[in-house]
Motif scaffolding. Sequence first.
Motif, short mmCIF file in Angstrom:
data_model
loop_
_atom_site.label_atom_id
_atom_site.label_comp_id
_atom_site.label_asym_id
_atom_site.label_seq_id
_atom_site.Cartn_x
_atom_site.Cartn_y
_atom_site.Cartn_z
N MET A 23 0.82 -1.22 0.00
CA MET A 23 0.00 0.00 0.00
C MET A 23 0.85 1.27 0.00
SD MET A 23 -3.29 -1.05 2.24
CE MET A 23 -4.28 0.28 1.61
N VAL A 24 1.88 1.28 0.84
CA VAL A 24 2.70 2.50 0.97
C VAL A 24 3.48 2.75 -0.32
CG1 VAL A 24 4.67 3.51 2.18
CG2 VAL A 24 2.84 2.43 3.48
N TYR A 25 4.15 1.73 -0.80
CA TYR A 25 4.93 1.88 -2.04
C TYR A 25 4.00 2.09 -3.23
CZ TYR A 25 9.43 0.40 0.02
OH TYR A 25 10.59 0.31 0.75
N GLY A 26 2.87 1.35 -3.20
CA GLY A 26 1.93 1.44 -4.32
C GLY A 26 1.42 2.86 -4.53
N LYS A 31 1.75 7.83 -7.90
CA LYS A 31 2.01 9.28 -8.07
C LYS A 31 3.26 9.49 -8.95
CE LYS A 31 -1.30 10.43 -5.35
NZ LYS A 31 -2.50 11.01 -5.92
N PHE A 32 4.23 8.63 -8.76
CA PHE A 32 5.46 8.73 -9.55
C PHE A 32 5.12 8.57 -11.04
CE2 PHE A 32 9.30 7.06 -11.49
CZ PHE A 32 10.31 7.80 -10.90
N ASN A 33 4.31 7.57 -11.33
CA ASN A 33 3.93 7.34 -12.73
C ASN A 33 3.12 8.51 -13.29
OD1 ASN A 33 5.23 4.92 -12.84
ND2 ASN A 33 3.43 3.71 -12.30
N TYR A 34 2.35 9.14 -12.42
CA TYR A 34 1.56 10.29 -12.86
C TYR A 34 2.49 11.45 -13.24
CZ TYR A 34 -1.79 14.13 -12.55
OH TYR A 34 -2.56 15.22 -12.82
N ASN A 35 3.57 11.62 -12.48
CA ASN A 35 4.50 12.73 -12.72
C ASN A 35 5.53 12.43 -13.81
OD1 ASN A 35 4.37 15.13 -10.62
ND2 ASN A 35 3.74 13.29 -9.56
N LEU B 185 7.15 14.31 -3.02
CA LEU B 185 6.64 13.52 -1.90
C LEU B 185 5.78 14.33 -0.93
CD1 LEU B 185 9.87 11.44 -1.22
CD2 LEU B 185 7.71 10.53 -2.05
N PHE B 186 6.18 15.58 -0.66
CA PHE B 186 5.46 16.40 0.32
C PHE B 186 4.80 17.62 -0.33
CE2 PHE B 186 8.66 15.15 3.93
CZ PHE B 186 8.26 13.82 3.79
N GLN B 187 4.70 17.64 -1.64
CA GLN B 187 4.23 18.86 -2.32
C GLN B 187 2.80 19.22 -1.91
OE1 GLN B 187 3.82 18.74 -6.55
NE2 GLN B 187 3.62 20.96 -6.70
#
Lengths: 177, 507
Positions: A23-26, A31-35, B185-187
Motif C-alpha cells: 500500500m505505501v509503495y503502491g 504518483k510517480f507514474n503520474y509525474n 513527496l510532500f508537495q
Amino acid sequence: MVISDRIPAQKEIVPVYAVIVLMVYGWTILKFNYNLPGWLYFLNLGEIMSILAYSMVTNLLESLVVLAGVIVLGSILPKKIFSDAFIARGASLSILVLAVMMYIAGQFSTKQYYPAEIIRWSPAIFVLIMLVVYAIGRVHFARRVIEFFADRAIIFLYITIPLSAISLVAVLLQNIF
Amino acid sequence: MGTFSRRDFLKLAGLTTGAVAASRFAPGLLRRQDGSSPNVIILILDAMSARDLSLYGYKRGTTPYIEKFAERANVYHAHHAGGNFTTPGTASLLTGTYPWTHRAFDIAGLIERERVKQNIFTAFGDDYHRLAYSQNLLPNYFFGQFARDIETILPASAFSIIEQVTGEAFANDLASGYRSFDSFLFQDGAPPASLVFGLADRILLRSREARTSDAEYSRGLPRAGDHAIFFRLREVFDGLNTTLTELDSTGDPYLAYLHLWAPHAPYKPTNEFDGKFQDNYRPIRKPDHRLGDHLQYYRLNNRRQNYDEFIANADAEFGRLMDLLEKQGVLNNSYIVLTSDHGESFERGVEGHITKLLYEPLMHIPLLISAPGQETRRDIYSPTSNVDLLPTLLHAAGRPVADWAEGTLLPGLGGVEDMERSLFTVEAKSNPAHAPLTRVTVAMVRGNHKMIYYTGYEREDSFELYDLENDYEELQDLYADQPSFAGSMKDELLEKLNSVNAKAQRS
C-alpha cells in the motif's frame, strides 16, 4: 510477562509487512507514474532515478513506522483481541488505516484544505476499525482471505526491499560525496 | 533557555556547510582583498512587471522608493526577460544565454548539463565570495547544479515564519532533495506522494498555519507558492540586511544573488498597503487572446489591484533596505542590481504568467543598476535583455567577459545603445527540453518593434507585429499592414529558431 515475549514471530510479521509495503509503495509509485511524463520533458534518467531513490527510502521508513505501530499495538492489546490472529488482524488493520489515510491524502487537492472533520472523528474511526479488525479475526472465512492475500503480497518484498536497499546506498552516496 | 528549532538547525547546518565548502573550494576567501574589486548584489523581485511600476510611468504610485533609488542608478526602460516564468527567466540571467541555449524552459527544468559550468557564479571565480538565496524553489534547482561554485547557499526558508522545506536538509544534493521532497513527496496543492510522512507533514503544516495569525497581515501571511514557506516581508528584508552587512564586514569582495518571492502571487501585502489602490482605476480593456484563459476583465482588475499593493509593499521594504545599506556603507563599493525574472499579466483574459503569451506585461521587466558611488540618474531607452547582466557584471567587476554568454555589455556600463540589435524571449514549457523547439512562443524585439511567433499550438503558425513606441499597449497588430517590414522580422526570427533547432538536433 516481558513485552518482548509478546512480539509476534517473524513468519507472522513478514506477511503483515508485505501488505503495508504494497500500500505505501503502491501509493507513491502511482504518483510517480503520474509525474513521470512531465519529468521526461526535462530530467535525464539519472535525475529521475534519484527521485525514485529518495521515494523508495522514504517508503521504506514509512512502512517500517507503520509496521512498528502494528507490532506495538499487538504487544499491548490482550492476545485474544489481536495477536492470536496477528496476520489477519495486523494486515486488515494496516489496510484499513492506510486506506483512510489515502482518502484523507486524496482530499488535499488545494493549499487551503484541512481535514478538520476527519481529524475530529479520527478516534471514533480508529475504534470502528479496531472492531472490524477484531471481527475479521473471529470470522474464519475473512481471516483466511486476508491471510491468503498477505501471504501472496510477500512477493513484492523481493522487489521493494532490494530496491530500497540500493536506493538507500545511492542516497547516502549522493549526500556524502 | 531559548528553544533550538528545526529552522535554527537548518540555518546552522547551512552555515556549517557553507563554511566547509568555503574552506574546501575557496581557500582564497581567507585572504583580505585590496578593495579594488566591487561587490555585486543582485536583487530579484519575482514576477515584477515594469508595466506596473510608477518608475516607468504606471498610473498608480507603486514604486516611490525605487524611484528614489533610481536617482543614483542607470534605469533601463526597455529591459526584457528571457522567459515568461521563473525557470527560463532566471536561467537566462544566471547563464547569460537564451532559453533555447540553456534549455531550462520547462516548469522545474534544469540548465543543460554540459553548460552547468557556464554560469555567473563560476565566472566570477573563487576570489569572490558567492552567495545565493532564493525563496522560490525553482532557482534553487540551479543552485544545486552550481553548488561547487557557490560558497554559501542560504536555505529557501531562511528568514521565514513557518517553514517545512525538507529538501534543504540535503545540502550535498540540493536539487534532488527539493525535487523529491518539496515538489513531489510532500508537495502541497496536490495529494502528497508520500502517504504517511507526507500526510503528517501536511496536517502539521495546516495546524501551524492556523495557529500563526498576524495582526499585520489581515489577508494572511505571504507564502512562496506551493511550498511550505510563510514569511513576513519585513523580516525577509531584515535578513538580507544582516546577511549583506556580515558579508561586507569581511572585507572580501562578494557576489550575492538574492531572489525574493514578492510580488509574486499570492499577493499578500501588509495592512498598510492592503486597499491602498482602491481608486477605480480601469486599465485599457484588451481583447481576449485565443490562447489565453478567457478570465473576466473585472476579476483581472481586482487581482491587479492586489498585485500593485504587493509591489508597493515590496517597494517600501526595498527602500528601507537601501537606507540601511547606505548607512552601513555597503553601497560605497557595491553594484546594486534590481530586476525581475519575468513579468505578470492582467489582460487579454490572462492572470499571472503561466501562459503561452508574450505580451509586454509578461516580459518587460525593470532593471536598475547603481554603480559604487553613483550619484546621478541615467536613463537608457534602447532594448536590453537579462542575458546582458552576466557579461556586464563580469566586466564591471574586472573579470574576463565569458565568450559563451549571448548577451552584450549594457549601455552605460561598457556597452552602447543599439537600436538595431534583436532580443528574444522564449516560452516553451510544453516542449521537451532536449528536443528542437516545435511548440513554442518566441518574441523578438528589434528597436521599437516586436514580433511574436506562435508555433505548435494550433493548426497554423501565427505572427503578430507591434510598434512599441507608438502602440505601447500592443493593440494594433501590424503584421498584415506592413508586409515588407514584417517579412524581414519574420525571416530573422525563423532563421534564428531554425539555427538553434539545428543545434539541438545535432546534440
